[in-house]
Design a protein around this motif. Structure first.
Motif, short mmCIF file in Angstrom:
data_model
loop_
_atom_site.label_atom_id
_atom_site.label_comp_id
_atom_site.label_asym_id
_atom_site.label_seq_id
_atom_site.Cartn_x
_atom_site.Cartn_y
_atom_site.Cartn_z
N GLU B 51 -75.05 -49.27 34.01
CA GLU B 51 -76.37 -49.90 34.02
C GLU B 51 -77.31 -49.04 34.86
O GLU B 51 -77.18 -48.97 36.07
CB GLU B 51 -76.29 -51.32 34.57
CG GLU B 51 -77.59 -52.07 34.43
CD GLU B 51 -77.41 -53.58 34.51
OE1 GLU B 51 -76.47 -54.11 33.91
OE2 GLU B 51 -78.23 -54.22 35.18
N LEU B 52 -78.22 -48.38 34.18
CA LEU B 52 -79.19 -47.53 34.87
C LEU B 52 -80.56 -48.16 34.71
O LEU B 52 -81.10 -48.21 33.61
CB LEU B 52 -79.19 -46.11 34.28
CG LEU B 52 -77.84 -45.39 34.25
CD1 LEU B 52 -78.00 -44.03 33.59
CD2 LEU B 52 -77.28 -45.23 35.64
N ASP B 55 -85.67 -47.51 38.13
CA ASP B 55 -85.77 -46.70 39.35
C ASP B 55 -84.83 -45.49 39.29
O ASP B 55 -85.22 -44.37 39.62
CB ASP B 55 -85.48 -47.55 40.59
CG ASP B 55 -84.24 -48.41 40.43
OD1 ASP B 55 -83.95 -49.20 41.34
OD2 ASP B 55 -83.55 -48.31 39.39
N VAL B 56 -83.62 -45.71 38.84
CA VAL B 56 -82.66 -44.61 38.73
C VAL B 56 -83.10 -43.63 37.65
O VAL B 56 -83.04 -42.41 37.83
CB VAL B 56 -81.25 -45.15 38.41
CG1 VAL B 56 -80.27 -44.01 38.19
CG2 VAL B 56 -80.76 -46.05 39.52
N ALA B 59 -85.88 -41.50 38.85
CA ALA B 59 -85.39 -40.51 39.80
C ALA B 59 -84.70 -39.37 39.04
O ALA B 59 -84.89 -38.20 39.35
CB ALA B 59 -84.42 -41.16 40.79
N LEU B 60 -83.90 -39.72 38.04
CA LEU B 60 -83.22 -38.69 37.25
C LEU B 60 -84.23 -37.87 36.46
O LEU B 60 -84.05 -36.68 36.25
CB LEU B 60 -82.21 -39.33 36.30
CG LEU B 60 -80.97 -39.94 36.96
CD1 LEU B 60 -80.10 -40.64 35.92
CD2 LEU B 60 -80.17 -38.86 37.67
N SER B 62 -87.21 -37.05 37.40
CA SER B 62 -87.88 -36.09 38.28
C SER B 62 -87.00 -34.88 38.56
O SER B 62 -87.49 -33.78 38.77
CB SER B 62 -88.28 -36.76 39.60
OG SER B 62 -87.13 -37.13 40.33
#
Lengths: 181, 188
Positions: B51-52, B55-56, B59-60, B62
């Motif tokens: 489960e991503l 927010d994750v 971040a990934l 970027s």
């Protein structure tokens, strides 16, 4: 004069170890550990428990730089500021083995403590879960990896710029979300 | 008079907070699908859940931009990537096949559109999309069943470009997702 020097020689390394976080684990780690063990419902004996601070990680990265073939390992280590590790052995072997339902139950406790999972797997006797902070400011700055295999429980807390850690993992190892399939 | 003003202010603030929290709730998104209860499948030999959240994914995004700007564009538009994968054995085979059919039945009766369906002796795979009023894809579901392997249920919520979503599947090795571009559009 000699006595003062002796005291300094003895105290300085101890202080260095404490300042670099190289002794023991902190309260938050202990709280997470207690929640996990509580959910697992078994008694565990501590085999190993320690923390590694930035100084020792920095020194380790020199050694890795010299020995590792891949440059990214050293680069990854530079992004990690501290690591706490706990390895525990189950004492009561008669209790039921943990399964995926255990991870789900554990999730309730972790959520209340401000953590959410990104991956959790059960593969035979091996359970693994990776948690990151629910706090938007802390996302990918701190991570817990929980692994339970047979009678051994391993808890690892990693702090640092985890975006880059994951980036290197993606680039070099093609981080497989379905690695447990 | 003052009391009434304070009460109205408090009420407005409460309503704003409620609306804000609902807008953050990805389960309320039209592209989100509730696959139902997987409790009975938790004892399968192999279980993986991913489960991503946004927010994750942001971040990934970027960190992915340096190596592949397209990946950044894909990830930035996504709100959720989740996958439930189960290793198939004799005990759960029928249940998993039933679950695949349940999801198919559920989505077929709604505004979701099945764009890919493959069936063979050993494998079944379905891909569904949800579009908004501007004909943009805002949800994607993939279900797959490999008789001698695994069953997977994948839901992606957010702005999705089918032409590039296969790249995401290939990059993260998400089951079935990297095959979308290799399957022809339309039912087979």
């Amino acid at each position: 004069m000699k006595q003062n020097k002796s005291i300094i020689v003895i105290i300085a390394p101890i202080l260095l170890l404490f300042l670099t976080g190289c002794i023991g684990v902190n309260r938050q780690f202990s709280q997470v550990k207690d929640k996990i063990m509580g959910e697992l419902g078994s008694d565990y004996r501590t085999e190993f428990q320690f923390s590694v601070g930035p100084a020792l990680i920095h020194v380790s990265s020199w050694l890795v730089d010299m020995s590792a073939d891949e440059e990214y390992v050293d680069d990854m280590m530079r992004e990690i500021s501290s690591v706490q590790v706990g390895i525990y052995n189950k004492i009561d072997e008669n209790k039921d083995k943990a399964n995926f339902s255990t991870l789900i139950a554990l999730d309730d406790h972790m959520k209340k403590s401000g953590w959410k999972y990104i991956v959790r797997t059960a593969d035979g006797d091996e359970l693994t879960a990776v948690y990151i902070s629910n706090d938007p400011e802390e996302v990918l700055k701190k991570m817990y990896v929980i692994s339970l295999e047979d009678e051994k429980l391993v808890i690892v807390e990693v702090n640092g710029n985890l975006q880059k850690v994951i980036s290197y993992a993606l680039k070099e190892k093609k981080f497989k979300i379905n690695s447990e399939l | 008079m003052k009391t009434i003003k304070y009460l109205i202010t408090a009420l407005v603030l409460t309503l704003v907070m409620q609306l804000h929290s609902q807008s953050d709730d990805v389960t309320k998104e039209p592209g989100y699908v509730d696959f139902g209860d997987f409790t009975s499948l938790e004892k399968s030999a192999g279980v993986t859940e991913v489960e991503l959240g946004q927010d994750v994914l942001s971040a990934l995004a970027s960190i992915s931009s340096d190596e592949d700007p397209n990946i950044m564009a894909i990830l930035n538009g996504l709100k959720l990537v989740r996958a439930n994968v189960y290793e198939i054995d004799d005990k759960n085979r029928d249940q998993l096949m039933q679950k695949v059919n349940e999801v198919d039945s559920k989505l077929s009766n709604t505004s979701w559109k099945r764009i890919v369906r493959t069936r063979s002796e050993d494998e079944t795979a379905n891909v569904y999309i949800k579009m908004n009023s501007n004909k943009k894809i805002i949800g994607l579901v993939v279900t797959s069943f490999e008789n001698s392997g695994e069953a997977a249920f994948v839901n992606i919520v957010g702005q999705i470009d089918l032409a590039t979503i296969g790249k995401l599947g290939k990059k993260f090795d998400i089951p079935s997702l990297d095959d979308i571009n290799r399957k022809d559009s339309g039912e087979k």
